[in-house]
Motif scaffolding. Structure first.
Motif, PDB file in Angstrom:
ATOM      1  N   GLY A  61       0.814  -1.205   0.000  1.00  0.00           N
ATOM      2  CA  GLY A  61       0.000   0.000   0.000  1.00  0.00           C
ATOM      3  C   GLY A  61       0.847   1.254   0.000  1.00  0.00           C
ATOM      4  O   GLY A  61       2.025   1.231  -0.358  1.00  0.00           O
ATOM      5  N   LEU A  62       0.242   2.351   0.418  1.00  0.00           N
ATOM      6  CA  LEU A  62       0.892   3.653   0.418  1.00  0.00           C
ATOM      7  C   LEU A  62       1.551   3.930   1.754  1.00  0.00           C
ATOM      8  O   LEU A  62       1.173   3.370   2.777  1.00  0.00           O
ATOM      9  N   ASP A  63       2.527   4.851   1.737  1.00  0.00           N
ATOM     10  CA  ASP A  63       3.189   5.224   2.975  1.00  0.00           C
ATOM     11  C   ASP A  63       3.668   6.661   2.867  1.00  0.00           C
ATOM     12  O   ASP A  63       4.120   7.095   1.810  1.00  0.00           O
ATOM     13  N   ALA A  64       3.535   7.406   3.952  1.00  0.00           N
ATOM     14  CA  ALA A  64       4.099   8.752   4.046  1.00  0.00           C
ATOM     15  C   ALA A  64       4.880   8.810   5.342  1.00  0.00           C
ATOM     16  O   ALA A  64       4.351   8.513   6.411  1.00  0.00           O
ATOM     17  N   SER A  65       6.154   9.158   5.245  1.00  0.00           N
ATOM     18  CA  SER A  65       7.056   9.034   6.383  1.00  0.00           C
ATOM     19  C   SER A  65       7.878  10.307   6.564  1.00  0.00           C
ATOM     20  O   SER A  65       8.355  10.882   5.589  1.00  0.00           O
ATOM     21  N   PRO A  66       8.064  10.769   7.812  1.00  0.00           N
ATOM     22  CA  PRO A  66       8.830  11.994   8.050  1.00  0.00           C
ATOM     23  C   PRO A  66      10.335  11.778   7.919  1.00  0.00           C
ATOM     24  O   PRO A  66      10.858  10.716   8.259  1.00  0.00           O
ATOM     25  N   ARG A  67      11.014  12.810   7.429  1.00  0.00           N
ATOM     26  CA  ARG A  67      12.465  12.821   7.368  1.00  0.00           C
ATOM     27  C   ARG A  67      12.948  14.196   7.837  1.00  0.00           C
ATOM     28  O   ARG A  67      12.363  15.213   7.454  1.00  0.00           O
ATOM     29  N   GLY A  68      14.007  14.232   8.637  1.00  0.00           N
ATOM     30  CA  GLY A  68      14.476  15.517   9.114  1.00  0.00           C
ATOM     31  C   GLY A  68      15.926  15.484   9.564  1.00  0.00           C
ATOM     32  O   GLY A  68      16.437  14.445   9.982  1.00  0.00           O
ATOM     33  N   ASP A  69      16.574  16.625   9.475  1.00  0.00           N
ATOM     34  CA  ASP A  69      17.963  16.819   9.848  1.00  0.00           C
ATOM     35  C   ASP A  69      18.211  18.318   9.742  1.00  0.00           C
ATOM     36  O   ASP A  69      17.279  19.060   9.404  1.00  0.00           O
TER      37      ASP A  69
END
Length: 211
Positions: A61-69
């Motif tokens: 299925g679909l996925d939305a995932s946070p990324r940060g730095d």
């Protein structure tokens, strides 16, 4: 695609003509702002952004995932290529699993204090090239891998969503009254996880495993 819910709704919008009738004509700038490369103006937004949402699609299925730095953590290789280091996390690797099945990817960049966001669509692959891993080392620690994103479409999104949500104004007020990670885990596991203990230990654990 599962259309069960739409079929059960007599007011469901199910055709493109229906959908387009709900909205007005698209203004020329909404088309003009979309390009197939990283324009210098868009590069400036990417360099200023410390946070992005990575969207992928796969067999699960679909996925939305946070990324940060720190700002600029997504590196600009050239005007058609972005590099996203994959840092430590929960090891679910949902996004990476998806990329193995479907290379399509989308990024939404946010810049604290700015109303505009930046949308990037394209395709991606995962690499463990030693030079790239070393390039993104922090405190001597390498990322697990690097996502190489091949840019196909880029455009900025206007500030209305940020303005309506008052996102940055609300952020300045501190943490809202919402359940803590420990409280959520305790509730979801029928108290198999000690929520208070989890919350006490979490800050030190996160600090020691940030990279």
């Amino acid at each position: 695609m599962d259309t069960t819910h739409a079929q059960a709704d007599p007011h469901a919008v199910t055709s493109l003509p229906q959908l387009e009738a709900l909205f007005g004509a698209v203004a020329a700038p909404s088309f003009q702002k979309e390009v197939d490369y990283l324009h210098p103006a868009y590069q400036a937004l990417i360099k200023a952004s410390p946070f992005a949402v990575l969207a992928t699609s796969g067999t699960g299925g679909l996925d939305a995932s946070p990324r940060g730095d720190p700002p600029g953590f997504v590196a600009i290789q050239d005007d058609k290529t972005l590099l996203l280091p994959e840092r430590r996390g929960n090891n679910r690797i949902d996004s990476l699993r998806n990329l193995l099945a479907d290379p399509r990817v989308a990024l939404l960049f946010l810049i604290p204090g700015a109303g505009e966001t930046l949308r990037v669509n394209g395709s991606a692959h995962i690499t463990v090239a030693p030079d790239l891993l070393q390039r993104f080392a922090v405190e001597g620690k390498l990322p697990h891998c690097v996502i190489v994103i091949h840019v196909e479409s880029v455009f900025f999104q206007c500030a209305r969503a940020i303005q309506r949500s008052q996102l940055w104004q609300l952020a300045a007020q501190g943490r809202p009254d919402v359940p803590t990670p420990g409280a959520m885990l305790q509730a979801l596991t029928a108290a198999a996880v000690d929520g208070d203990k989890y919350d006490r230990e979490l800050p030190a654990r996160q600090k020691s495993t940030l990279y």
